[in-house]
Each structure stands twice: as structure tokens, then as C-alpha cells.
Write a protein that holds these residues in place. Structure first.
Motif, mmCIF file in Angstrom:
data_model
loop_
_atom_site.group_PDB
_atom_site.id
_atom_site.type_symbol
_atom_site.label_atom_id
_atom_site.label_comp_id
_atom_site.label_asym_id
_atom_site.label_seq_id
_atom_site.Cartn_x
_atom_site.Cartn_y
_atom_site.Cartn_z
ATOM 1 N N UNK A 27 0.729 -1.092 0.314
ATOM 2 C CA UNK A 27 -0.031 -0.542 -0.089
ATOM 3 C C UNK A 27 0.563 1.255 -0.290
ATOM 4 N N UNK A 28 1.995 1.207 -0.068
ATOM 5 C CA UNK A 28 3.274 2.361 0.120
ATOM 6 C C UNK A 28 2.498 3.532 1.066
ATOM 7 N N UNK A 29 2.446 2.743 2.238
ATOM 8 C CA UNK A 29 2.384 2.814 4.035
ATOM 9 C C UNK A 29 4.014 3.937 3.970
ATOM 10 N N UNK A 30 4.331 5.129 4.458
ATOM 11 C CA UNK A 30 5.231 5.506 4.953
ATOM 12 C C UNK A 30 5.771 5.745 6.527
ATOM 13 N N UNK A 31 6.689 4.902 7.120
ATOM 14 C CA UNK A 31 7.019 5.170 9.362
ATOM 15 C C UNK A 31 8.055 5.887 9.038
ATOM 16 N N UNK A 55 -1.178 -0.648 15.484
ATOM 17 C CA UNK A 55 -2.572 -1.093 15.295
ATOM 18 C C UNK A 55 -2.739 -0.469 13.301
ATOM 19 N N UNK A 56 -2.432 0.788 13.614
ATOM 20 C CA UNK A 56 -3.048 1.600 12.091
ATOM 21 C C UNK A 56 -1.967 1.631 11.332
ATOM 22 N N UNK A 57 -0.404 2.244 11.429
ATOM 23 C CA UNK A 57 0.296 2.561 11.093
ATOM 24 C C UNK A 57 0.362 4.174 11.475
ATOM 25 N N UNK A 58 -0.226 4.807 11.612
ATOM 26 C CA UNK A 58 -0.645 6.479 11.741
ATOM 27 C C UNK A 58 1.231 6.791 12.399
ATOM 28 N N UNK A 59 1.009 7.958 11.872
ATOM 29 C CA UNK A 59 3.003 8.100 12.258
ATOM 30 C C UNK A 59 2.560 9.571 13.873
ATOM 31 N N UNK A 171 0.895 8.452 3.218
ATOM 32 C CA UNK A 171 1.157 6.996 1.733
ATOM 33 C C UNK A 171 2.325 8.227 0.627
ATOM 34 N N UNK A 172 3.656 7.023 0.461
ATOM 35 C CA UNK A 172 4.178 7.736 -0.281
ATOM 36 C C UNK A 172 4.762 8.787 -0.682
ATOM 37 N N UNK A 173 5.121 9.607 -1.408
ATOM 38 C CA UNK A 173 6.066 10.996 -1.781
ATOM 39 C C UNK A 173 6.152 11.907 -0.397
ATOM 40 N N UNK A 174 4.279 12.826 -0.644
ATOM 41 C CA UNK A 174 4.319 13.225 0.449
ATOM 42 C C UNK A 174 4.034 13.029 1.977
ATOM 43 N N UNK A 175 4.976 14.575 2.438
ATOM 44 C CA UNK A 175 4.538 14.536 3.834
ATOM 45 C C UNK A 175 3.490 15.129 4.287
#
Length: 228
Positions: A27-31, A55-59, A171-175
Motif C-alpha cells: 500500500x506504500x504506507x510510509x513510517x 495497530x494502524x500505522x499512524x505516524x 502514503x507515498x512521497x507526500x509528507x
């Protein structure tokens, strides 16, 4: 078991040397996880520990507050050499006079033969401490006078460690921009994810090959590691 985040996280206690960026191969999640320090501390914070929700991948991040922001002003000090043994004079000339007066070693050595002399016109407490530590054991007699003061740019009201989070999962390159959450009032306080609300789910231990906390299908892969 992954470590649960609290207000005491630091690179020393966790053994973290640098932040690590990861992404999901599905899914391209970024962490990003790890610890880094700031180069400016004028607002009362020294650095942050990057966290992710298992649990959900939130930064998230914990921003670390300075416990002591120092006095309102620092003294400006004048340091003079009143007397010195002959074998210490070359150290004074080589290590201190050359730097303070921007002169050659021979010029500095000539100057130190005519004591007393001013070693530093206007310097700070840390420099005075270094001078004393090096020269006084050699038998050098110093005089230190206060000649003024300078404001402490880091002085201000004490802050608390605080939780930061992104406006949504990345997700992806956008911060995603950071938002400021709760203050962390006590050591070991249990924190909750700002997105899914899960208590105790924030962690600094997210490694490559872990399953993606967002889509649950992909695996996390290493993108980069970096230092400040």
C-alpha cells in the motif's frame, strides 16, 4: 515485545543511533522511527523520538523538552594571567594567546614573557572553565573579572514533553504536516494513537520485514537511515 512509548524515550535509553524510514511494498504506507536531536533549541525542545502505531500505522513523535533552560543572562568575563612558571608559558602562548589574539606563536610567546597579561577580554563561563582546567594545574595564577553580560537566547518558561502526530497516515512521497497533541506529564505515561485511539500501541521498534500495520497484506522495507 515492542517497546511502548513513554515520556522518557531517548537515544541513550533505547540505543537508537539514527532514524529509519520504511515503506510498505503493497500500500506504500510510509513510517519513520528513531531518535534525533535539534540543532536549535530556542523554543525549549531538544529533539524528538519518531513513533508509529502498531495497530494502524499512524505516524507520531514525542518532542523532548529541556528540563532547565538556564539563566536569563550569562556573564562576560575577562581573564588575566598574573603569574606563571616558565615551563607553563609556552602552553599559554600556544594554546590560548594565539587563538585569542590571532598572532603567531613567536608573538604570543613574547607577550607571555611580560606578565601580567590579559588572556581573554570578553569570554563566557565555559571558556573560563577550560582555561582553569588546563592552566591552574600547571601553577598558573589567574584573575577572572565580570565585565558585562549577554542574554541567554534559550531562556524561557519550562516546557513539557509533548506528543506530535500527522494529520493522516502517510502514503507515498507526500509528507503530512505535524499536529501538536497532548503534553506528557509523567514518566512512563501510556499514550494513545491519535487516529485509531488504541492505548499503548505507539512504538519505536518497527523493522524491515514486519507486516504493514495499515493494509496487513504487505511487508515493510527499508528506504533510508539518516542522522542530524
Amino acid at each position: 515485545m515492542p517497546r511502548q512509548a513513554g515520556s522518557c524515550l531517548s537515544c541513550q535509553t533505547l540505543g537508537l543511533s539514527m532514524p529509519t524510514d520504511l515503506k510498505c511494498n503493497d500500500c506504500d504506507l510510509r513510517l519513520s522511527v528513531g531518535w534525533y536531536h535539534y540543532h536549535g533549541i530556542h523554543d525549549g525542545y531538544t529533539g524528538r523520538t519518531l513513533l508509529a502505531c502498531r495497530a494502524c500505522g499512524e505516524q507520531h513523535a514525542i518532542e523532548h523538552a529541556m528540563r532547565d533552560r538556564g539563566p536569563k543572562t550569562y556573564p562576560l568575563l575577562k581573564v588575566s594571567v598574573e603569574s606563571a612558571p616558565s615551563d607553563a608559558r609556552s602552553v599559554i602562548a600556544r594554546r590560548w594567546l594565539r587563538k585569542e589574539r590571532n598572532v603567531s606563536y613567536n608573538e604570543a610567546l613574547e607577550a607571555v614573557r611580560s606578565l601580567p597579561i590579559v588572556l581573554c577580554e570578553r569570554t563566557g563561563p565555559h571558556t573560563v572553565e577550560a582555561i582553569r582546567k588546563e592552566l591552574e594545574p600547571l601553577g598558573v595564577q589567574l584573575t577572572v573579572e565580570t565585565v558585562g553580560e549577554v542574554p541567554n537566547a534559550n531562556c524561557g518558561p519550562p516546557q513539557s514533553d509533548r506528543l506530535l502526530f500527522t494529520t493522516e497516515r502517510q502514503f507515498g512521497e507526500t509528507r503530512q504536516p505535524w499536529q501538536t497533541g497532548q503534553n506528557i506529564s509523567q514518566e512512563g505515561e501510556v499514550l494513545s494513537c491519535a487516529l485509531c485511539g488504541r492505548a499503548g500501541s505507539l512504538t519505536v521498534e518497527v523493522e524491515p520485514k514486519n507486516s504493514c500495520p495499515s493494509c496487513k497484506r504487505g511487508s515493510l522495507i527499508l528506504v533510508s537511515s539518516w542522522i542530524t
